[in-house]
Design a protein around this motif. Structure first.
Motif, PDB file in Angstrom:
ATOM      1  N   UNK A 195       0.855  -1.181   0.000  1.00  0.00           N
ATOM      2  CA  UNK A 195       0.000   0.000   0.000  1.00  0.00           C
ATOM      3  C   UNK A 195       0.894   1.235   0.000  1.00  0.00           C
ATOM      4  N   UNK A 196       0.638   2.166  -0.920  1.00  0.00           N
ATOM      5  CA  UNK A 196       1.535   3.320  -1.042  1.00  0.00           C
ATOM      6  C   UNK A 196       0.757   4.627  -1.138  1.00  0.00           C
ATOM      7  N   UNK A 197       1.293   5.631  -0.470  1.00  0.00           N
ATOM      8  CA  UNK A 197       0.782   7.006  -0.514  1.00  0.00           C
ATOM      9  C   UNK A 197       2.012   7.896  -0.604  1.00  0.00           C
ATOM     10  N   UNK A 198       2.255   8.463  -1.780  1.00  0.00           N
ATOM     11  CA  UNK A 198       3.497   9.184  -2.035  1.00  0.00           C
ATOM     12  C   UNK A 198       3.243  10.423  -2.885  1.00  0.00           C
ATOM     13  N   UNK A 199       4.079  11.441  -2.664  1.00  0.00           N
ATOM     14  CA  UNK A 199       4.104  12.509  -3.665  1.00  0.00           C
ATOM     15  C   UNK A 199       5.064  12.074  -4.768  1.00  0.00           C
ATOM     16  N   UNK A 200       4.770  12.478  -5.997  1.00  0.00           N
ATOM     17  CA  UNK A 200       5.440  11.902  -7.157  1.00  0.00           C
ATOM     18  C   UNK A 200       5.775  12.978  -8.184  1.00  0.00           C
ATOM     19  N   UNK A 201       6.523  12.560  -9.203  1.00  0.00           N
ATOM     20  CA  UNK A 201       6.811  13.441 -10.326  1.00  0.00           C
ATOM     21  C   UNK A 201       5.511  13.749 -11.072  1.00  0.00           C
ATOM     22  N   UNK A 202       5.318  15.003 -11.379  1.00  0.00           N
ATOM     23  CA  UNK A 202       4.103  15.422 -12.073  1.00  0.00           C
ATOM     24  C   UNK A 202       4.079  14.873 -13.494  1.00  0.00           C
ATOM     25  N   UNK A 203       2.891  14.505 -13.990  1.00  0.00           N
ATOM     26  CA  UNK A 203       2.771  14.117 -15.394  1.00  0.00           C
ATOM     27  C   UNK A 203       2.814  15.324 -16.332  1.00  0.00           C
ATOM     28  N   UNK A 261      10.112  -3.249  -9.756  1.00  0.00           N
ATOM     29  CA  UNK A 261      10.475  -4.161  -8.672  1.00  0.00           C
ATOM     30  C   UNK A 261       9.672  -5.462  -8.714  1.00  0.00           C
ATOM     31  N   UNK A 262       8.805  -5.606  -9.707  1.00  0.00           N
ATOM     32  CA  UNK A 262       8.069  -6.850  -9.859  1.00  0.00           C
ATOM     33  C   UNK A 262       6.649  -6.821  -9.325  1.00  0.00           C
ATOM     34  N   UNK A 263       6.172  -5.653  -8.908  1.00  0.00           N
ATOM     35  CA  UNK A 263       4.806  -5.540  -8.427  1.00  0.00           C
ATOM     36  C   UNK A 263       3.849  -5.253  -9.586  1.00  0.00           C
ATOM     37  N   UNK A 264       2.617  -5.654  -9.401  1.00  0.00           N
ATOM     38  CA  UNK A 264       1.526  -5.283 -10.302  1.00  0.00           C
ATOM     39  C   UNK A 264       0.648  -4.291  -9.560  1.00  0.00           C
ATOM     40  N   UNK A 265       0.487  -3.101 -10.109  1.00  0.00           N
ATOM     41  CA  UNK A 265      -0.350  -2.095  -9.468  1.00  0.00           C
ATOM     42  C   UNK A 265      -1.816  -2.428  -9.720  1.00  0.00           C
ATOM     43  N   UNK A 266      -2.536  -2.668  -8.644  1.00  0.00           N
ATOM     44  CA  UNK A 266      -3.949  -3.041  -8.727  1.00  0.00           C
ATOM     45  C   UNK A 266      -4.845  -1.811  -8.831  1.00  0.00           C
ATOM     46  N   UNK A 267      -4.465  -0.757  -8.145  1.00  0.00           N
ATOM     47  CA  UNK A 267      -5.231   0.484  -8.217  1.00  0.00           C
ATOM     48  C   UNK A 267      -4.317   1.650  -7.855  1.00  0.00           C
ATOM     49  N   UNK A 268      -4.638   2.799  -8.417  1.00  0.00           N
ATOM     50  CA  UNK A 268      -3.859   4.006  -8.129  1.00  0.00           C
ATOM     51  C   UNK A 268      -4.747   5.216  -8.395  1.00  0.00           C
ATOM     52  N   UNK A 269      -4.845   6.076  -7.413  1.00  0.00           N
ATOM     53  CA  UNK A 269      -5.599   7.320  -7.574  1.00  0.00           C
ATOM     54  C   UNK A 269      -4.621   8.483  -7.565  1.00  0.00           C
ATOM     55  N   UNK A 281       5.317  22.274  -4.697  1.00  0.00           N
ATOM     56  CA  UNK A 281       6.146  21.364  -5.497  1.00  0.00           C
ATOM     57  C   UNK A 281       5.852  19.888  -5.241  1.00  0.00           C
ATOM     58  N   UNK A 282       5.360  19.589  -4.034  1.00  0.00           N
ATOM     59  CA  UNK A 282       5.059  18.193  -3.695  1.00  0.00           C
ATOM     60  C   UNK A 282       3.579  17.863  -3.843  1.00  0.00           C
ATOM     61  N   UNK A 283       2.812  18.693  -4.527  1.00  0.00           N
ATOM     62  CA  UNK A 283       1.366  18.467  -4.650  1.00  0.00           C
ATOM     63  C   UNK A 283       0.980  17.207  -5.429  1.00  0.00           C
ATOM     64  N   UNK A 284       1.644  16.857  -6.547  1.00  0.00           N
ATOM     65  CA  UNK A 284       1.230  15.644  -7.271  1.00  0.00           C
ATOM     66  C   UNK A 284       1.412  14.400  -6.400  1.00  0.00           C
ATOM     67  N   UNK A 285       0.340  13.658  -6.190  1.00  0.00           N
ATOM     68  CA  UNK A 285       0.367  12.508  -5.284  1.00  0.00           C
ATOM     69  C   UNK A 285      -0.326  11.303  -5.902  1.00  0.00           C
ATOM     70  N   UNK A 286      -0.077  10.154  -5.298  1.00  0.00           N
ATOM     71  CA  UNK A 286      -0.771   8.932  -5.678  1.00  0.00           C
ATOM     72  C   UNK A 286      -1.038   8.118  -4.411  1.00  0.00           C
TER      73      UNK A 286
END
Length: 209
Positions: A134-142, A177-185, A197-202
């Motif tokens: 389970x992951x909740x991270x700020x990420x690089x913007x698309x 890393x070998x994971x399959x992402x089941x869902x991502x918002x 700058x850290x606003x883009x999240x998933x």
């Protein structure tokens, strides 16, 4: 190896509480809503997630390398609704045996670990077959322009954020890393309508292949 960021450790709980008051509380609940069994949380910080674990969780093992934050996490563990054991350790060298947990939680931590591929490989190692990340991270913007700004800020941002990087492609690292992402918002976490700058999240979940 001990990680010490005393100034960050004093400031981060205040920043975290401020973000929780502006929406991050709901993000934490969303992240943990379907967690169950024996859970490993990497980079638990001061224990902000502990009170949001649902009753389906049997035990949480929380790993935190920074001593001051770990001490705060121990205090938070005493008031958690589920059993929480706080341990010293690093995401790159998890002090658990293979196939020993049902879920791994990465909450606002993959931005700052020193070695993302190794950390995710360790997460995969300790997960039981069919277990979840389970992951909740700020990420690089698309958005290319915003991403360029993030990459430019990354020259200095980690110095004031205890190694935090703005421009990591976290989802790509998870799949590599070998994971399959089941869902991502995906969403922009705005505070008072302002973009940071850290606003883009998933927020999402993945299983190991």
């Amino acid at each position: 190896m001990t990680v010490r960021h005393p100034l960050f450790a004093r400031l981060y709980p205040r920043v975290s509480d401020y973000e929780d008051a502006h929406g991050a509380l709901e993000h934490r609940r969303e992240l943990l809503a379907t967690a169950g069994g024996r859970v490993l949380e990497i980079g638990a910080g001061h224990g902000a997630n502990f009170r949001h674990y649902p009753p389906t969780v049997r035990q949480v093992i929380a790993i935190e390398p920074e001593p001051q934050l770990r001490l705060l996490a121990e205090g938070a563990a005493a008031h958690a609704p589920v059993p929480v054991e706080v341990r010293a350790g690093h995401a790159e060298h998890l002090p658990l045996p293979d196939n020993s947990v049902d879920a791994v939680v990465a909450s606002q931590v993959l931005c700052s670990v020193r070695d993302v591929p190794r950390s995710l490989a360790e997460a995969a190692r300790v997960l039981r077959p069919g277990g979840h990340l389970y992951f909740y991270e700020h990420i690089r913007s698309p958005r290319p322009g915003f991403a360029r700004m993030q990459r430019a800020l990354d020259l200095l941002w980690p110095l004031q954020g205890a190694g935090c990087h703005l421009a990591r492609d976290t989802e790509r690292a998870i799949t590599d890393a070998g994971f399959i992402i089941d869902r991502a918002r995906h969403f922009d976490f705005l505070i008072d309508g302002r973009t940071r700058p850290s606003s883009p999240c998933v927020i999402g979940a993945a299983t190991i292949k």
